[in-house]
Design a protein around this motif. Structure first.
Motif, PDB file in Angstrom:
ATOM      1  N   TYR A   1      48.474  26.069  -8.765  1.00 51.17           N
ATOM      2  CA  TYR A   1      48.226  27.494  -8.551  1.00 51.17           C
ATOM      3  C   TYR A   1      49.438  28.312  -8.995  1.00 51.17           C
ATOM      4  N   GLN A   2      50.621  27.821  -8.694  1.00 53.73           N
ATOM      5  CA  GLN A   2      51.846  28.509  -9.110  1.00 53.73           C
ATOM      6  C   GLN A   2      51.965  28.495 -10.635  1.00 53.73           C
TER       7      GLN A   2
ATOM      8  N   ASP B   1      48.981  23.367  -4.901  1.00 58.58           N
ATOM      9  CA  ASP B   1      49.844  24.546  -4.773  1.00 58.58           C
ATOM     10  C   ASP B   1      50.678  24.750  -6.045  1.00 58.58           C
TER      11      ASP B   1
END
Length: 89
Positions: free
Chosen positions: A7-8, A4
């Protein structure tokens, strides 16, 4: 970093550094490293910052200077002259 967070980070790198308050328009390895330390709970070496950039689909690009005033014909002649006069062949 978690998936995550990666992805950020990818989303961050798609934006301009100026959007995050940095005084530059281009991401550098050092700036990515600083951004990671500021925005994520991560302390990384410069080489790790480059590795993370690669993992999320980015690569470091070197700028190539282009001199519009350069005369290619003169440059070719000068290179030929240097070859003629060089003692090493």
């Amino acid at each position: 970093m978690t998936n995550d967070q990666k992805y950020q980070l990818q989303g961050d790198l798609l934006k301009s550094p100026e959007d995050f308050g940095y005084n530059t328009a281009n991401w550098t390895g050092a700036l990515v490293r600083h951004h990671l330390e500021k925005s994520y709970p991560a302390t990384v070496q410069l080489s790790s910052a480059y590795k993370l950039m690669h993992e999320v689909g980015f690569s470091y690009q070197f700028a190539k200077a282009i001199y519009h005033e350069r005369d290619e014909a003169k440059r070719t002649l000068a290179k030929a002259e240097i070859k003629k006069t060089s003692p090493i062949r």
